[in-house]
Structure formats: C-alpha cells, structure tokens
Design a protein around this motif. Structure first.
Motif, PDB file in Angstrom:
ATOM      1  N   ILE A 127       0.864  -1.175   0.000  1.00 27.54           N
ATOM      2  CA  ILE A 127       0.000   0.000   0.000  1.00 27.54           C
ATOM      3  C   ILE A 127       0.901   1.226   0.000  1.00 27.54           C
ATOM      4  CG2 ILE A 127      -1.891   1.202   1.149  1.00 27.54           C
ATOM      5  CD1 ILE A 127      -2.603  -1.392   2.547  1.00 27.54           C
ATOM      6  N   SER A 128       0.633   2.172  -0.870  1.00 33.78           N
ATOM      7  CA  SER A 128       1.487   3.353  -0.943  1.00 33.78           C
ATOM      8  C   SER A 128       1.389   4.144   0.366  1.00 33.78           C
ATOM      9  CB  SER A 128       1.117   4.227  -2.142  1.00 33.78           C
ATOM     10  OG  SER A 128      -0.190   4.723  -2.026  1.00 33.78           O
TER      11      SER A 128
ATOM     12  N   THR B  65       0.970   7.225   1.318  1.00 28.30           N
ATOM     13  CA  THR B  65      -0.035   8.248   1.585  1.00 28.30           C
ATOM     14  C   THR B  65      -1.457   7.679   1.635  1.00 28.30           C
ATOM     15  OG1 THR B  65      -0.180   8.807  -0.780  1.00 28.30           O
ATOM     16  CG2 THR B  65       1.368  10.075   0.563  1.00 28.30           C
ATOM     17  N   ILE B  66      -1.581   6.357   1.488  1.00 29.48           N
ATOM     18  CA  ILE B  66      -2.885   5.687   1.583  1.00 29.48           C
ATOM     19  C   ILE B  66      -2.932   4.751   2.782  1.00 29.48           C
ATOM     20  CG2 ILE B  66      -4.433   4.050   0.418  1.00 29.48           C
ATOM     21  CD1 ILE B  66      -3.468   5.168  -2.238  1.00 29.48           C
ATOM     22  N   ALA B  67      -1.810   4.146   3.106  1.00 24.09           N
ATOM     23  CA  ALA B  67      -1.744   3.110   4.148  1.00 24.09           C
ATOM     24  C   ALA B  67      -2.358   3.508   5.490  1.00 24.09           C
ATOM     25  CB  ALA B  67      -0.287   2.685   4.341  1.00 24.09           C
ATOM     26  N   PRO B  68      -2.141   4.723   6.003  1.00 29.18           N
ATOM     27  CA  PRO B  68      -2.687   5.039   7.339  1.00 29.18           C
ATOM     28  C   PRO B  68      -4.207   4.952   7.428  1.00 29.18           C
ATOM     29  CG  PRO B  68      -1.037   6.653   6.692  1.00 29.18           C
ATOM     30  CD  PRO B  68      -1.320   5.827   5.482  1.00 29.18           C
ATOM     31  N   TYR B  69      -4.900   5.121   6.309  1.00 31.82           N
ATOM     32  CA  TYR B  69      -6.363   5.162   6.319  1.00 31.82           C
ATOM     33  C   TYR B  69      -6.990   3.808   6.007  1.00 31.82           C
ATOM     34  CZ  TYR B  69      -4.254   9.621   5.333  1.00 31.82           C
ATOM     35  OH  TYR B  69      -3.395  10.694   5.349  1.00 31.82           O
ATOM     36  N   ILE B  70      -6.172   2.862   5.548  1.00 33.16           N
ATOM     37  CA  ILE B  70      -6.683   1.560   5.150  1.00 33.16           C
ATOM     38  C   ILE B  70      -6.152   0.434   6.021  1.00 33.16           C
ATOM     39  CG2 ILE B  70      -6.587  -0.179   3.319  1.00 33.16           C
ATOM     40  CD1 ILE B  70      -6.910   1.955   1.283  1.00 33.16           C
ATOM     41  N   THR B  71      -4.845   0.423   6.246  1.00 34.25           N
ATOM     42  CA  THR B  71      -4.189  -0.744   6.851  1.00 34.25           C
ATOM     43  C   THR B  71      -4.764  -1.157   8.207  1.00 34.25           C
ATOM     44  OG1 THR B  71      -2.170  -0.109   5.692  1.00 34.25           O
ATOM     45  CG2 THR B  71      -1.969  -1.758   7.423  1.00 34.25           C
ATOM     46  N   PRO B  72      -4.928  -0.260   9.191  1.00 32.77           N
ATOM     47  CA  PRO B  72      -5.421  -0.715  10.500  1.00 32.77           C
ATOM     48  C   PRO B  72      -6.782  -1.408  10.417  1.00 32.77           C
ATOM     49  CG  PRO B  72      -4.510   1.503  10.654  1.00 32.77           C
ATOM     50  CD  PRO B  72      -4.602   1.190   9.199  1.00 32.77           C
ATOM     51  N   LYS B  73      -7.730  -0.803   9.697  1.00 26.45           N
ATOM     52  CA  LYS B  73      -9.068  -1.385   9.601  1.00 26.45           C
ATOM     53  C   LYS B  73      -9.067  -2.627   8.717  1.00 26.45           C
ATOM     54  CE  LYS B  73     -11.486   2.981  10.397  1.00 26.45           C
ATOM     55  NZ  LYS B  73     -12.408   3.998   9.828  1.00 26.45           N
ATOM     56  N   LEU B  74      -8.181  -2.663   7.706  1.00 22.78           N
ATOM     57  CA  LEU B  74      -8.083  -3.836   6.839  1.00 22.78           C
ATOM     58  C   LEU B  74      -7.670  -5.059   7.657  1.00 22.78           C
ATOM     59  CD1 LEU B  74      -6.480  -4.016   3.332  1.00 22.78           C
ATOM     60  CD2 LEU B  74      -5.806  -5.662   5.062  1.00 22.78           C
ATOM     61  N   PHE B  75      -6.619  -4.921   8.481  1.00 24.89           N
ATOM     62  CA  PHE B  75      -6.172  -6.033   9.312  1.00 24.89           C
ATOM     63  C   PHE B  75      -7.269  -6.486  10.269  1.00 24.89           C
ATOM     64  CE2 PHE B  75      -1.874  -5.103   7.911  1.00 24.89           C
ATOM     65  CZ  PHE B  75      -1.265  -6.349   7.987  1.00 24.89           C
ATOM     66  N   LYS B  76      -7.956  -5.540  10.883  1.00 27.39           N
ATOM     67  CA  LYS B  76      -9.007  -5.903  11.842  1.00 27.39           C
ATOM     68  C   LYS B  76     -10.142  -6.649  11.153  1.00 27.39           C
ATOM     69  CE  LYS B  76     -12.302  -4.041  15.192  1.00 27.39           C
ATOM     70  NZ  LYS B  76     -12.189  -5.298  15.963  1.00 27.39           N
ATOM     71  N   TYR B  77     -10.576  -6.156   9.988  1.00 30.70           N
ATOM     72  CA  TYR B  77     -11.690  -6.786   9.277  1.00 30.70           C
ATOM     73  C   TYR B  77     -11.333  -8.216   8.875  1.00 30.70           C
ATOM     74  CZ  TYR B  77     -15.656  -7.238   6.067  1.00 30.70           C
ATOM     75  OH  TYR B  77     -16.802  -7.653   5.437  1.00 30.70           O
ATOM     76  N   ILE B  78     -10.138  -8.388   8.292  1.00 32.11           N
ATOM     77  CA  ILE B  78      -9.719  -9.725   7.860  1.00 32.11           C
ATOM     78  C   ILE B  78      -9.556 -10.656   9.053  1.00 32.11           C
ATOM     79  CG2 ILE B  78      -7.863 -11.046   6.781  1.00 32.11           C
ATOM     80  CD1 ILE B  78      -9.544  -9.559   4.754  1.00 32.11           C
ATOM     81  N   ASN B  79      -8.926 -10.163  10.118  1.00 27.75           N
ATOM     82  CA  ASN B  79      -8.723 -11.017  11.302  1.00 27.75           C
ATOM     83  C   ASN B  79     -10.033 -11.421  11.960  1.00 27.75           C
ATOM     84  OD1 ASN B  79      -5.945 -10.963  11.022  1.00 27.75           O
ATOM     85  ND2 ASN B  79      -5.692  -9.185  12.362  1.00 27.75           N
ATOM     86  N   ASP B  80     -11.031 -10.521  11.931  1.00 32.04           N
ATOM     87  CA  ASP B  80     -12.322 -10.825  12.552  1.00 32.04           C
ATOM     88  C   ASP B  80     -13.168 -11.778  11.716  1.00 32.04           C
ATOM     89  OD1 ASP B  80     -11.676  -9.208  14.654  1.00 32.04           O
ATOM     90  OD2 ASP B  80     -12.927  -7.518  14.031  1.00 32.04           O
ATOM     91  N   LYS B  81     -13.094 -11.636  10.390  1.00 30.45           N
ATOM     92  CA  LYS B  81     -14.041 -12.345   9.531  1.00 30.45           C
ATOM     93  C   LYS B  81     -13.434 -13.518   8.759  1.00 30.45           C
ATOM     94  CE  LYS B  81     -17.869 -11.440   6.377  1.00 30.45           C
ATOM     95  NZ  LYS B  81     -18.673 -10.414   5.686  1.00 30.45           N
TER      96      LYS B  81
ATOM     97  N   ILE C 276       4.889  -9.717  -4.772  1.00 30.92           N
ATOM     98  CA  ILE C 276       3.678  -9.386  -4.033  1.00 30.92           C
ATOM     99  C   ILE C 276       2.487  -9.746  -4.912  1.00 30.92           C
ATOM    100  CG2 ILE C 276       4.680  -7.580  -2.595  1.00 30.92           C
ATOM    101  CD1 ILE C 276       3.555  -5.513  -4.537  1.00 30.92           C
ATOM    102  N   ASP C 277       1.340  -9.956  -4.273  1.00 36.48           N
ATOM    103  CA  ASP C 277       0.147 -10.384  -5.014  1.00 36.48           C
ATOM    104  C   ASP C 277      -0.668  -9.212  -5.541  1.00 36.48           C
ATOM    105  OD1 ASP C 277       0.576 -13.173  -4.376  1.00 36.48           O
ATOM    106  OD2 ASP C 277      -0.079 -12.692  -2.346  1.00 36.48           O
ATOM    107  N   MET C 278      -0.710  -8.125  -4.769  1.00 37.72           N
ATOM    108  CA  MET C 278      -1.563  -7.002  -5.135  1.00 37.72           C
ATOM    109  C   MET C 278      -1.039  -5.738  -4.485  1.00 37.72           C
ATOM    110  SD  MET C 278      -4.909  -7.922  -2.788  1.00 37.72           S
ATOM    111  CE  MET C 278      -5.032  -9.534  -3.570  1.00 37.72           C
ATOM    112  N   ALA C 279      -1.562  -4.610  -4.948  1.00 40.03           N
ATOM    113  CA  ALA C 279      -1.137  -3.333  -4.379  1.00 40.03           C
ATOM    114  C   ALA C 279      -2.285  -2.337  -4.463  1.00 40.03           C
ATOM    115  CB  ALA C 279       0.073  -2.784  -5.138  1.00 40.03           C
TER     116      ALA C 279
END
Length: 308
Positions: free
Chosen positions: A97-98, A100-116, A141-144
């Motif tokens: 994740i670039s 300037t985008i990572a701070p707004y996506i990464t924390p919630k992305l990890f939580k959502y995947i780990n929960d579901k 890497i698989d995706m970006a």
C-alpha cells in the motif's frame, strides 16, 4: 499438438466411428478427421486403422491414446486446481500500500480480515510506486493499493474509490481567513509539497504545473510531518479527505476546501493480469466497501462482483 486434438482421438477410440465421435463433440465429421490427420502427420504415425469396423487404434496408436488420456486427465486436474485457487478464501496475501494511503486503510483492513476471515493471513508493506510495480511484475507481491495513474499492459487496475484533497492552512497564512482555497489564485510559493513517489502534487495534476518551481519540498515526508511543517513555518499543504477524521479539533479548524477545480485522487487495486485468486480480490473489495465511506466508492465496485 493441442488438447483439442487429444480429445478428438480419445473420442474416436471411445465411440468406434468418426461420425459418432464428431456428433458427441458437436463438430462435423470432416473437422474431426482433419484435426486427427494433422496430429498423425505431426507425430508421423498412424493412430487408427480406418479399414476396421469399428475403427480401432494401431499398436502405436494404443500407446498414443494411453498417453493422451493421461495428458487430458492432468489438464483437468490443473483446471480444478486453478478453479479451487480462484474460489479459495484462505492462504497468505502479500500486498503493498502506498505510504499516503496506508494510514487510512491498513489498521481497519487487518481488523476486518482477522475478525471475519480466520484462514487468511496478510503481509503488507509500504513501498514507493516504482518498487510496487517492480515487485508486482516479479510476483513478489500479489496485489497493491495505490493512486498513481499509469498504464501498464502487465497489470490489471480495479478502481476502488475517489478521494478529495483539502488544504491544511496555518493560522498565520492569509488563506486562513478564507472559506476555501482557490486553485487558480492560491499563493504557490507557500505550498508545502511531498516529493517523488509520495508526491501529492503528482497525484493531483491540478496543483502540478510550471508555477510550482518555488514550492517548498520535503523529500521524505508524510502527511503528519507536512502538517507539522505548516504549523511551525506557516503556509499550507494538501491532505487527503480520509485524514480529516484523524485530526484533533484544534487542527480541524485549519482545514479549508480546495475549489476551482476540486483536486482528488483515484485509488485502485492493482494485480498482475495472470492473477487467478478471484475470491481474494472480491474479499479485498468487500473490505474497502466496509472501511471507506460509500459516497467515495467507485459505483462499479458497489454494484458488481469482480471477475478475472
């Protein structure tokens, strides 16, 4: 030699006549005969004794048919493996994740995947655009997720969302007294801008023109650092819309919308064109729809599933 030709000779052996084999395959007898003859010419053998009734394989033909059945079986197994991989919702995802985008996506992305999705593990990295593209092409890497617009025939772009930029203005700047910041008349000499791969100016063409020669550049910065530079030195910078929710009340008073025009960035998911894990792509789209405001989401992502 093709899988189709192997399917044709196996069908002839199964049905005993070229006519019945052709009917089972949904082709004409002449089409079937032509492709079987081409295979015989390519291998330089006679596979069938056409004078026998029913048609029977020659001695060498029996060996060719045995191998053809083995090849077709393995081909079907390969198709099943790909199909299983395409629909699988488990395994590791290596993504970038670039910055300037990572701070707004990464924390919630990890939580959502780990929960579901307990069977999915994520390895995420922040990288520059050039490094992301290189590692995608090398399948390291698989995706970006990034926002830089570019065309590359090896990569597939899946639009995710569109994000506005806002001005973060120092109280000492004349812009602070204004309700908005006009892109055409703003004092570019007091604009603090990020450089190179994390350059907001590159992401927002409206602010990137010949008048930016005197813009102050901070080469290795990030959004919070740019805001601190503004706080300490005056002037203004551009920050993405999703950063506003992270601001303290005192800092929110420094936000002004850009106008004429309104700058934005289009954020997309990138994969190689040969990437097959369709289910994983749709899970990532599901995550984005969960953590990004609906008004920002690409309409196609809201309406349709992704098919590779």
């Amino acid at each position: 030699m093709t899988l189709q030709q192997l399917e044709y000779i196996v069908a002839v052996d199964n049905y005993g006549t070229f006519l019945s084999a052709a009917e089972s395959l949904g082709v004409t007898q002449s089409t079937l005969s032509t492709l079987v003859q081409k295979l015989e010419c390519e291998l330089d053998v006679v596979i069938f004794d056409r004078n026998s009734r029913p048609v029977r394989p020659t001695a060498i033909g029996s060996k060719v048919l045995a191998q053809a059945r083995s090849v077709l079986f393995n081909a079907r197994q390969l198709e099943e493996i790909v199909k299983s991989e395409r629909n699988s919702d488990e395994g590791e995802i290596r993504m970038s994740i670039s910055p300037t985008i990572a701070p707004y996506i990464t924390p919630k992305l990890f939580k959502y995947i780990n929960d579901k999705y307990h069977n999915i593990s994520i390895r995420a990295f922040e990288m520059s655009r050039d490094e992301i593209v290189s590692k995608l092409k090398l399948a390291e890497i698989d995706m970006a997720i990034m926002s830089y617009p570019f065309c590359d025939s090896d990569l597939l772009e899946i639009p995710l969302y569109k994000e506005r930029f806002f001005a973060y203005v120092s109280p000492s700047s004349p812009l602070y007294a204004q309700e908005n910041v006009d892109m055409q008349t703003m004092p570019r000499e007091t604009l603090w801008g990020l450089k190179e791969e994390i350059s907001l100016q590159r992401q927002v063409p409206e602010i990137c023109d010949k008048d930016l020669d005197h813009v102050t550049i901070y080469e290795a910065g990030n959004i919070p650092t740019m805001m601190m530079l503004v706080d300490a030195n005056g002037g203004f910078t551009a920050i993405p819309e999703l950063h506003i929710d992270l601001l303290r009340d005192g800092h929110r008073q420094n936000i002004r919308p850009f106008v004429n025009p309104v700058p934005h960035r289009d954020v997309s998911l990138f994969v190689r064109k040969d990437y097959v894990r369709e289910r994983i792509i749709n899970i990532m789209a599901e995550v984005i729809k969960h953590i990004i405001p609906e008004k920002m989401i690409d309409q196609r992502l809201l309406k349709y599933s992704i098919h590779l």
